[in-house]
Design a protein around this motif. Structure first.
Motif, PDB file in Angstrom:
ATOM      1  N   MET A  29      33.687  42.594  -7.056  1.00  6.67           N
ATOM      2  CA  MET A  29      33.550  43.458  -8.223  1.00  6.67           C
ATOM      3  C   MET A  29      32.332  44.362  -8.132  1.00  6.67           C
ATOM      4  O   MET A  29      32.189  45.301  -8.907  1.00  6.67           O
ATOM      5  N   THR A  30      31.430  44.113  -7.175  1.00  9.16           N
ATOM      6  CA  THR A  30      30.245  44.961  -7.015  1.00  9.16           C
ATOM      7  C   THR A  30      30.507  46.143  -6.083  1.00  9.16           C
ATOM      8  O   THR A  30      29.660  47.018  -5.953  1.00  9.16           O
ATOM      9  N   ASP A  31      31.660  46.166  -5.411  1.00  5.57           N
ATOM     10  CA  ASP A  31      32.036  47.264  -4.528  1.00  5.57           C
ATOM     11  C   ASP A  31      33.108  48.090  -5.241  1.00  5.57           C
ATOM     12  O   ASP A  31      34.185  47.570  -5.550  1.00  5.57           O
ATOM     13  N   PRO A  32      32.856  49.370  -5.532  1.00  2.00           N
ATOM     14  CA  PRO A  32      33.810  50.160  -6.330  1.00  2.00           C
ATOM     15  C   PRO A  32      35.231  50.175  -5.770  1.00  2.00           C
ATOM     16  O   PRO A  32      36.200  50.049  -6.527  1.00  2.00           O
ATOM     17  N   ALA A  33      35.378  50.315  -4.448  1.00  4.22           N
ATOM     18  CA  ALA A  33      36.721  50.368  -3.867  1.00  4.22           C
ATOM     19  C   ALA A  33      37.414  49.023  -3.968  1.00  4.22           C
ATOM     20  O   ALA A  33      38.608  48.930  -4.309  1.00  4.22           O
ATOM     21  N   VAL A  34      36.696  47.949  -3.685  1.00  2.92           N
ATOM     22  CA  VAL A  34      37.273  46.601  -3.771  1.00  2.92           C
ATOM     23  C   VAL A  34      37.574  46.263  -5.229  1.00  2.92           C
ATOM     24  O   VAL A  34      38.615  45.664  -5.541  1.00  2.92           O
ATOM     25  N   ALA A  35      36.667  46.653  -6.143  1.00  3.53           N
ATOM     26  CA  ALA A  35      36.891  46.389  -7.560  1.00  3.53           C
ATOM     27  C   ALA A  35      38.158  47.080  -8.055  1.00  3.53           C
ATOM     28  O   ALA A  35      38.930  46.506  -8.834  1.00  3.53           O
ATOM     29  N   ALA A  36      38.388  48.306  -7.596  1.00  4.34           N
ATOM     30  CA  ALA A  36      39.609  49.025  -7.995  1.00  4.34           C
ATOM     31  C   ALA A  36      40.851  48.309  -7.478  1.00  4.34           C
ATOM     32  O   ALA A  36      41.864  48.205  -8.191  1.00  4.34           O
TER      33      ALA A  36
END
Length: 307
Positions: free
Chosen positions: A196-203
Motif C-alpha cells: 500500500m506504500t507503493d502507488p502502482a502496487v496499491a492501485a
C-alpha cells in the motif's frame, strides 16, 4: 472498500476497552503476554514500556500511544529500578473502571485490545512489527489525539452508551495509527500492507479487492497502476512478497473461507462468487492453500462453533 477496510472487515475486527491505570511515585506493573492486539495511551505523565524480546525500553510521554501486535510479556514502569507488581494483583483491586498502583496519580493510562477472527488474522498481524509506538506531536496525529481525548471523557463521565462510543472511537484510532505508521515507517511493514506504500502496487491491490471474481491479468493490473507489466510484477513481488495473481488466489481463498464459516451457501455458489468457474476448481485451489477441502473446512468450523 480499499484493502485495509477489506481486511479489517474480513477479520471481524472488534475493539474492547479495559480498565484504566493511575500510577504515581515509584512503580512497575508486569503484564502477561496479551492474547490479542493490545493498545495503551498515556493521557498524563510519562513512563517506560519494556517488551520482552524487543530491545531497548521505550519512553512514553503524555499523548503517546502504542500497539503490541505479538503475544509478548511487557512491563510499564516509572523507572528502571522500580519494584515490579503483577498486573493481575493491581487490576483485581480496580474500582469504577480504574486500577491504581504506586503512590499518587502522576500517570494516567487508558487502553484496551483489538480482537480478530482466528482464521486469516495473520493477514494483518504478520505485516506489522511487534511494537508500534506513535509519539505525540507526530505529523497528522491530531485525529488519534482527538479520539483518545473523547475516549477518556466517555470512560470518566459515563454518559449514555459510553462503552459503544468509546469502542467505535478505538477502531478509528486503530485505522489512524496504521495509516500514520505506514507513512512514517514504510520499511517496517511487509506483505500487502507494504504494497500500500507503493502507488502502482496499491492501485493493483485496490483493483483486486474491488473485483476479486474478475479474471485479472497482470497486464490489466499494470494499466490500473499506470506502469508496465514487468514493472508491476517486479514491484509487487518486492513489496508484497508474491506475484499479483498469487495474491489474488490467497485473497479469494480468504473470502471463500469466510463464506464457508458464516453462510449456508453451497460450495458451488461460493466458487462463483469468488471467481472460480466451478466447484472443483475452487476445491483444488482451496486445498492447495489451506491443506483441506472446502467441505472439510466448513465441517471443522461448524464443529468448533457447536463445541
Amino acid at each position: 472498500m480499499d484493502p485495509l477496510e477489506d481486511v479489517l472487515d474480513l477479520l471481524e475486527t472488534r475493539s474492547h476497552l479495559s480498565t484504566s491505570l493511575i500510577a504515581g511515585g515509584e512503580w512497575a506493573v508486569r503484564f502477561d503476554a496479551p492474547l490479542d492486539v493490545k493498545f495503551n495511551a498515556v493521557r498524563r505523565g510519562h513512563c517506560w514500556l519494556e517488551v520482552e524480546g524487543h530491545g531497548a525500553p521505550i519512553e512514553l510521554a503524555a499523548g503517546d500511544c502504542y500497539l503490541l501486535t505479538r503475544p509478548r510479556p511487557f512491563t510499564l514502569r516509572s523507572s528502571p529500578k522500580a519494584p515490579e507488581v503483577d498486573a493481575r494483583t493491581v487490576f483485581a483491586r480496580a474500582e469504577h473502571g480504574v486500577a491504581r498502583t504506586g503512590t499518587g496519580d502522576d500517570v494516567l493510562l487508558i487502553g484496551g485490545r483489538f480482537t480478530f477472527s482466528e482464521p486469516g488474522q495473520e493477514l494483518l498481524l504478520a505485516s506489522l512489527p511487534p511494537v508500534i509506538h506513535l509519539p505525540a506531536g507526530t505529523a497528522h496525529a491530531e485525529t488519534v489525539e482527538w479520539a483518545l481525548t473523547v475516549i477518556e471523557r466517555e470512560l470518566l463521565l459515563r454518559p449514555v452508551a459510553s462503552d459503544l462510543v468509546a469502542e467505535h472511537l478505538a477502531m478509528v484510532m486503530l485505522v489512524y495509527v496504521l495509516r500514520l505508521h505506514l507513512a512514517r515507517e514504510p520499511q517496517s511493514v511487509s506483505g500487502w500492507l507494504a504494497g500500500m506504500t507503493d502507488p502502482a502496487v496499491a492501485a493493483a491491490l485496490t483493483s483486486l479487492h474491488e473485483e476479486p471474481a474478475r479474471p485479472w491479468t497482470v497486464a490489466e493490473l499494470a494499466r490500473a497502476g499506470a506502469v508496465s507489466r514487468s514493472t508491476l510484477a517486479a514491484r509487487f513481488k518486492q513489496t508484497v512478497g508474491q506475484g499479483p495473481l498469487e495474491y489474488l488466489t490467497q485473497w479469494r481463498i480468504h473470502l471463500a473461507s469466510q463464506k464457508l464459516r458464516k453462510s449456508n451457501d453451497t460450495i458451488g455458489s461460493i466458487a462463483r462468487i469468488t471467481g472460480y468457474g466451478s466447484e472443483s476448481a475452487m476445491s483444488t485451489a482451496f486445498k492447495r492453500v489451506t491443506g483441506v477441502s472446502p467441505s472439510v473446512y466448513r465441517r471443522r468450523h461448524a464443529d468448533s462453533v457447536d463445541a
